[in-house]
Design an enzyme around this catalytic site. Structure first.
Site, PDB file in Angstrom:
ATOM      1  N   ASP A 194      -2.777  -7.431  15.162  1.00  0.00           N
ATOM      2  CA  ASP A 194      -2.066  -6.148  15.199  1.00  0.00           C
ATOM      3  C   ASP A 194      -2.196  -5.474  16.563  1.00  0.00           C
ATOM      4  O   ASP A 194      -1.442  -4.562  16.880  1.00  0.00           O
ATOM      5  CB  ASP A 194      -2.535  -5.214  14.067  1.00  0.00           C
ATOM      6  CG  ASP A 194      -4.031  -5.000  14.060  1.00  0.00           C
ATOM      7  OD1 ASP A 194      -4.744  -5.632  14.865  1.00  0.00           O
ATOM      8  OD2 ASP A 194      -4.499  -4.178  13.251  1.00  0.00           O
ATOM      9  N   GLU A 247      -5.558   4.418  13.862  1.00  0.00           N
ATOM     10  CA  GLU A 247      -6.537   3.498  14.470  1.00  0.00           C
ATOM     11  C   GLU A 247      -7.205   4.044  15.718  1.00  0.00           C
ATOM     12  O   GLU A 247      -8.154   3.425  16.210  1.00  0.00           O
ATOM     13  CB  GLU A 247      -5.896   2.129  14.750  1.00  0.00           C
ATOM     14  CG  GLU A 247      -4.910   2.065  15.911  1.00  0.00           C
ATOM     15  CD  GLU A 247      -3.495   2.463  15.520  1.00  0.00           C
ATOM     16  OE1 GLU A 247      -3.288   2.950  14.393  1.00  0.00           O
ATOM     17  OE2 GLU A 247      -2.585   2.303  16.362  1.00  0.00           O
ATOM     18  N   LEU A 294     -11.919  -5.961  19.541  1.00  0.00           N
ATOM     19  CA  LEU A 294     -11.084  -4.769  19.749  1.00  0.00           C
ATOM     20  C   LEU A 294     -11.577  -3.980  20.948  1.00  0.00           C
ATOM     21  O   LEU A 294     -12.779  -3.755  21.122  1.00  0.00           O
ATOM     22  CB  LEU A 294     -11.130  -3.853  18.511  1.00  0.00           C
ATOM     23  CG  LEU A 294     -10.373  -2.515  18.654  1.00  0.00           C
ATOM     24  CD1 LEU A 294      -8.874  -2.732  18.771  1.00  0.00           C
ATOM     25  CD2 LEU A 294     -10.662  -1.578  17.482  1.00  0.00           C
ATOM     26  N   ARG A 298     -24.714  -3.577  19.547  1.00  0.00           N
ATOM     27  CA  ARG A 298     -24.137  -4.078  18.298  1.00  0.00           C
ATOM     28  C   ARG A 298     -24.838  -5.381  17.873  1.00  0.00           C
ATOM     29  O   ARG A 298     -25.099  -5.601  16.689  1.00  0.00           O
ATOM     30  CB  ARG A 298     -22.632  -4.298  18.501  1.00  0.00           C
ATOM     31  CG  ARG A 298     -21.887  -4.698  17.256  1.00  0.00           C
ATOM     32  CD  ARG A 298     -21.908  -3.625  16.174  1.00  0.00           C
ATOM     33  NE  ARG A 298     -21.282  -4.097  14.954  1.00  0.00           N
ATOM     34  CZ  ARG A 298     -21.430  -3.553  13.752  1.00  0.00           C
ATOM     35  NH1 ARG A 298     -22.187  -2.470  13.610  1.00  0.00           N
ATOM     36  NH2 ARG A 298     -20.840  -4.048  12.713  1.00  0.00           N
ATOM     37  N   ARG A 335       0.843  -1.201   0.000  1.00  0.00           N
ATOM     38  CA  ARG A 335       0.000   0.000   0.000  1.00  0.00           C
ATOM     39  C   ARG A 335       0.879   1.251   0.000  1.00  0.00           C
ATOM     40  O   ARG A 335       2.074   1.193   0.264  1.00  0.00           O
ATOM     41  CB  ARG A 335      -0.906   0.015   1.247  1.00  0.00           C
ATOM     42  CG  ARG A 335      -2.040  -0.977   1.186  1.00  0.00           C
ATOM     43  CD  ARG A 335      -2.770  -1.075   2.511  1.00  0.00           C
ATOM     44  NE  ARG A 335      -1.990  -1.771   3.531  1.00  0.00           N
ATOM     45  CZ  ARG A 335      -2.383  -1.992   4.785  1.00  0.00           C
ATOM     46  NH1 ARG A 335      -3.556  -1.550   5.187  1.00  0.00           N
ATOM     47  NH2 ARG A 335      -1.623  -2.640   5.649  1.00  0.00           N
ATOM     48  N   HIS A 346      -0.475   1.030  16.235  1.00  0.00           N
ATOM     49  CA  HIS A 346      -0.710  -0.201  17.026  1.00  0.00           C
ATOM     50  C   HIS A 346       0.341  -0.340  18.137  1.00  0.00           C
ATOM     51  O   HIS A 346       1.085  -1.325  18.187  1.00  0.00           O
ATOM     52  CB  HIS A 346      -0.714  -1.434  16.119  1.00  0.00           C
ATOM     53  CG  HIS A 346      -1.790  -1.381  15.070  1.00  0.00           C
ATOM     54  ND1 HIS A 346      -3.136  -1.440  15.392  1.00  0.00           N
ATOM     55  CD2 HIS A 346      -1.737  -1.244  13.727  1.00  0.00           C
ATOM     56  CE1 HIS A 346      -3.855  -1.358  14.282  1.00  0.00           C
ATOM     57  NE2 HIS A 346      -3.033  -1.219  13.258  1.00  0.00           N
ATOM     58  N   TYR A 387      -0.767   4.114  10.757  1.00  0.00           N
ATOM     59  CA  TYR A 387      -1.161   3.122  11.766  1.00  0.00           C
ATOM     60  C   TYR A 387       0.027   2.910  12.681  1.00  0.00           C
ATOM     61  O   TYR A 387       1.175   2.790  12.216  1.00  0.00           O
ATOM     62  CB  TYR A 387      -1.527   1.785  11.119  1.00  0.00           C
ATOM     63  CG  TYR A 387      -2.853   1.790  10.396  1.00  0.00           C
ATOM     64  CD1 TYR A 387      -4.040   1.949  11.105  1.00  0.00           C
ATOM     65  CD2 TYR A 387      -2.927   1.625   9.023  1.00  0.00           C
ATOM     66  CE1 TYR A 387      -5.263   1.951  10.449  1.00  0.00           C
ATOM     67  CE2 TYR A 387      -4.146   1.630   8.362  1.00  0.00           C
ATOM     68  CZ  TYR A 387      -5.314   1.795   9.079  1.00  0.00           C
ATOM     69  OH  TYR A 387      -6.519   1.800   8.443  1.00  0.00           O
ATOM     70  N   LYS A 414       1.784   1.399   7.450  1.00  0.00           N
ATOM     71  CA  LYS A 414       2.080   0.577   8.626  1.00  0.00           C
ATOM     72  C   LYS A 414       2.949   1.340   9.625  1.00  0.00           C
ATOM     73  O   LYS A 414       3.506   2.398   9.325  1.00  0.00           O
ATOM     74  CB  LYS A 414       2.797  -0.713   8.208  1.00  0.00           C
ATOM     75  CG  LYS A 414       1.881  -1.724   7.551  1.00  0.00           C
ATOM     76  CD  LYS A 414       0.567  -1.944   8.296  1.00  0.00           C
ATOM     77  CE  LYS A 414       0.709  -2.749   9.564  1.00  0.00           C
ATOM     78  NZ  LYS A 414      -0.616  -2.943  10.233  1.00  0.00           N
TER      79      LYS A 414
HETATM   80  N1  LIG Z   1      -4.567  -8.002  10.781  1.00  0.00           N
HETATM   81  C1  LIG Z   1      -4.899  -6.982  10.019  1.00  0.00           C
HETATM   82  O1  LIG Z   1      -4.370  -6.799   8.928  1.00  0.00           O
HETATM   83  C2  LIG Z   1      -5.988  -6.051  10.453  1.00  0.00           C
HETATM   84  C3  LIG Z   1      -6.587  -5.163   9.542  1.00  0.00           C
HETATM   85  C4  LIG Z   1      -7.642  -4.335   9.985  1.00  0.00           C
HETATM   86  C5  LIG Z   1      -8.048  -4.403  11.324  1.00  0.00           C
HETATM   87  N2  LIG Z   1      -7.398  -5.268  12.172  1.00  0.00           N
HETATM   88  C6  LIG Z   1      -7.761  -5.400  13.593  1.00  0.00           C
HETATM   89  O2  LIG Z   1      -8.980  -6.110  13.729  1.00  0.00           O
HETATM   90  C7  LIG Z   1      -9.492  -5.836  15.041  1.00  0.00           C
HETATM   91  C8  LIG Z   1     -10.987  -5.516  14.941  1.00  0.00           C
HETATM   92  O3  LIG Z   1     -11.149  -4.274  14.285  1.00  0.00           O
HETATM   93  P1  LIG Z   1     -12.594  -3.654  14.010  1.00  0.00           P
HETATM   94  O4  LIG Z   1     -12.404  -2.486  13.118  1.00  0.00           O
HETATM   95  O5  LIG Z   1     -13.549  -4.699  13.628  1.00  0.00           O
HETATM   96  O6  LIG Z   1     -12.979  -3.110  15.459  1.00  0.00           O
HETATM   97  P2  LIG Z   1     -14.452  -2.699  15.927  1.00  0.00           P
HETATM   98  O7  LIG Z   1     -14.262  -1.784  17.096  1.00  0.00           O
HETATM   99  O8  LIG Z   1     -15.290  -2.282  14.785  1.00  0.00           O
HETATM  100  O9  LIG Z   1     -15.049  -4.100  16.432  1.00  0.00           O
HETATM  101  C9  LIG Z   1     -14.535  -4.797  17.544  1.00  0.00           C
HETATM  102  C10 LIG Z   1     -15.714  -5.454  18.220  1.00  0.00           C
HETATM  103  O10 LIG Z   1     -15.211  -6.359  19.212  1.00  0.00           O
HETATM  104  C11 LIG Z   1     -16.174  -6.382  20.236  1.00  0.00           C
HETATM  105  N3  LIG Z   1     -15.595  -7.037  21.396  1.00  0.00           N
HETATM  106  C12 LIG Z   1     -14.709  -6.545  22.306  1.00  0.00           C
HETATM  107  N4  LIG Z   1     -14.407  -7.506  23.201  1.00  0.00           N
HETATM  108  C13 LIG Z   1     -15.104  -8.622  22.828  1.00  0.00           C
HETATM  109  C14 LIG Z   1     -15.207  -9.952  23.339  1.00  0.00           C
HETATM  110  N5  LIG Z   1     -14.518 -10.335  24.422  1.00  0.00           N
HETATM  111  N6  LIG Z   1     -16.028 -10.834  22.697  1.00  0.00           N
HETATM  112  C15 LIG Z   1     -16.725 -10.470  21.603  1.00  0.00           C
HETATM  113  N7  LIG Z   1     -16.671  -9.213  21.073  1.00  0.00           N
HETATM  114  C16 LIG Z   1     -15.861  -8.315  21.681  1.00  0.00           C
HETATM  115  C17 LIG Z   1     -16.539  -4.924  20.412  1.00  0.00           C
HETATM  116  O11 LIG Z   1     -17.783  -4.785  21.104  1.00  0.00           O
HETATM  117  C18 LIG Z   1     -16.630  -4.471  18.953  1.00  0.00           C
HETATM  118  O12 LIG Z   1     -17.936  -4.560  18.429  1.00  0.00           O
HETATM  119  C19 LIG Z   1      -8.631  -4.670  15.558  1.00  0.00           C
HETATM  120  O13 LIG Z   1      -7.627  -5.172  16.419  1.00  0.00           O
HETATM  121  C20 LIG Z   1      -8.010  -4.104  14.318  1.00  0.00           C
HETATM  122  O14 LIG Z   1      -6.812  -3.406  14.573  1.00  0.00           O
HETATM  123  C21 LIG Z   1      -6.379  -6.061  11.775  1.00  0.00           C
END
Ligand SMILES: NC(=O)c1ccc[n+]([C@@H]2O[C@H](COP(=O)([O-])OP(=O)(O)OC[C@H]3O[C@@H](n4cnc5c(N)ncnc54)[C@H](O)[C@@H]3O)[C@@H](O)[C@H]2O)c1
Length: 377
Positions: free
Chosen positions: A270, A118, A240, A203, A15, A96, A94, A75
């Site tokens: 992440d 983020e 998250l 949610r 990216r 993290h 980002y 990143k």
């Molecule tokens: N690996 C990657 O390349 C990549 C890319 C994008 C996002 N991410 C990561 O993905 C994760 C999720 O991001 P998002 O945008 O969906 O966040 P988000 O805030 O939209 O959603 C996270 C959800 O998790 C829920 N939650 C929290 N604790 C919980 C639990 N114990 N059980 C069930 N649900 C729970 C929250 O209520 C929320 O609805 C983040 O860590 C983000 O950084 C990683």
């Protein structure tokens, strides 16, 4: 203002933090855009595309970091990039930081102002600069999970959607935010049996309406997760707590409950990962096995689809980039207070409370670190 766009150097990261569209907008606002040679290549944006919109191409990252006041990234900065930051740099990317005390310390020592995509929020408290990449990562999570369930790749050998007369696979999505919703949408599209586990009742209500009965929604608890694990073929971790380290939702002990060669995809890697046995992997070597369970833990999943991801990301970041370039940090925060929680590190201090707690250091409000008037004063 001079706005810099270095080439991303994290492994398998294609990216870029600004497109030719952004270069044009910044130029029209009177700013100078400095792009490292070849920075857009991975996303099919040539140096000539940038130049045609008024950007200047510089040969090396060192040139970009030395000249630019606002450095844009995708990143988190790699160690050689941290060394190029100075107290005069504002870094917007980002970060993290919660699972990475070493990087946090490096950014503190640089004296730079570091704004994390983020943790920027919108008026509704959502994460507008995480959302586009979460949409991409959620969709990739199901694709990757389906792929690694194939027998030659070490999986159970089950097709997500089944066929007439043979049951579909069970897909469990833990966390029903942006990643979880998009992962579920693709799993439903692939005709799997899908279960979304979420902690927020509001949610859960939204998901129930959005899915209109095409998947089950479940209140997330240790027991509810444990009861489903023996039936799951694919588990996608998508939880998250903004800014903080990811909560652990599956322990090593609980892996014993799962079917042999089931697949775990930890999108939350992440933020440190939400399965006890997770560790970050790369696109070059995306999986490893623990106790007979395949783990996919790629920390930059959207990097694999740069043509989608670069444009999705920069559509969201551009208004903030313009605000920072036009008004500086204080002015931009005044116009959009949602930028304030984006400031994670400034003038040697950690300025986001969840990050400070996660890395075990003192929290200093960004206004104090930067000597700004408090927001709303
Ligand atoms: N690996 C990657 O390349 C990549 C890319 C994008 C996002 N991410 C990561 O993905 C994760 C999720 O991001 P998002 O945008 O969906 O966040 P988000 O805030 O939209 O959603 C996270 C959800 O998790 C829920 N939650 C929290 N604790 C919980 C639990 N114990 N059980 C069930 N649900 C729970 C929250 O209520 C929320 O609805 C983040 O860590 C983000 O950084 C990683």
């Amino acid at each position: 203002m001079k706005v810099g766009v270095p080439t991303e150097i994290k492994q398998d990261e294609y990216r870029v933090s600004l497109t030719a569209v952004g270069a044009r907008e910044l130029a029209e606002h009177g700013h100078e855009v400095l792009v490292q040679q070849g920075a857009g290549e991975g996303s099919s944006i040539s140096d000539a595309d940038y130049e045609a919109q008024g950007a200047k191409i510089l040969p090396t990252a060192a040139d970009v970091f030395a000249e630019a006041e606002l450095v844009l990234g995708v990143k988190e900065p790699q160690p050689v990039e941290v060394e190029m930051l100075t107290p005069d740099t504002t870094l917007f990317t980002y970060l993290h930081l919660a699972p990475d005390p070493d990087l946090t310390r490096g950014l503190q020592e640089s004296g730079a102002t570091c704004i994390a995509y983020e943790t920027v929020t919108d008026r509704a408290g959502r994460l507008p600069l995480l959302a586009p990449m979460s949409e991409v990562a959620g969709k990739i999570a199901t694709q990757a999970g389906a792929f690694f369930l194939e027998k030659p790749l070490g999986g159970r050998g089950i097709l997500l959607g089944g066929v007439p007369g043979v049951a579909a696979a069970n897909v469990m999505v833990i966390g029903g935010g942006v990643v979880g919703f998009n992962a579920a949408v693709i799993a439903i599209g692939m005709q799997a049996d899908v279960f979304v586990y979420e902690k927020s009742i509001d949610r859960l209500r939204d998901l129930d309406v959005a899915f209109a009965g095409r998947c089950s929604t479940v209140y997330s608890s240790t027991l509810a997760i444990e009861e489903m694990l023996p039936q799951a073929d694919l588990v996608i971790g998508a939880v998250l707590l903004p800014g903080a380290a990811a909560p652990n939702v599956i322990s090593r002990e609980q892996l014993k409950l799962m079917k042999p060669n089931a697949v775990l995809v930890d999108v939350a890697i992440d933020q440190g990962g939400c399965f006890e046995t997770s560790r970050p992997t790369t696109h070059a070597e995306p999986t490893f096995e623990v106790d007979g369970i395949t783990h996919y833990c790629v920390a930059n999943m959207p990097g694999a689809t740069p043509i989608t991801s670069t444009f999705a990301l920069t559509n969201a970041t551009l208004p903030y980039v313009l605000a920072l370039a036009d008004h500086g940090i204080a002015g931009a925060i005044e116009k959009d207070p949602g930028l304030r929680p984006g400031i994670n590190v400034a003038a040697g201090k950690v300025t986001h409370p969840a990050v400070a707690e996660a890395v075990g250091t003192e929290y200093v409000p960004p206004e104090d670190a930067l000597g700004l008037e408090p927001v709303g004063a």
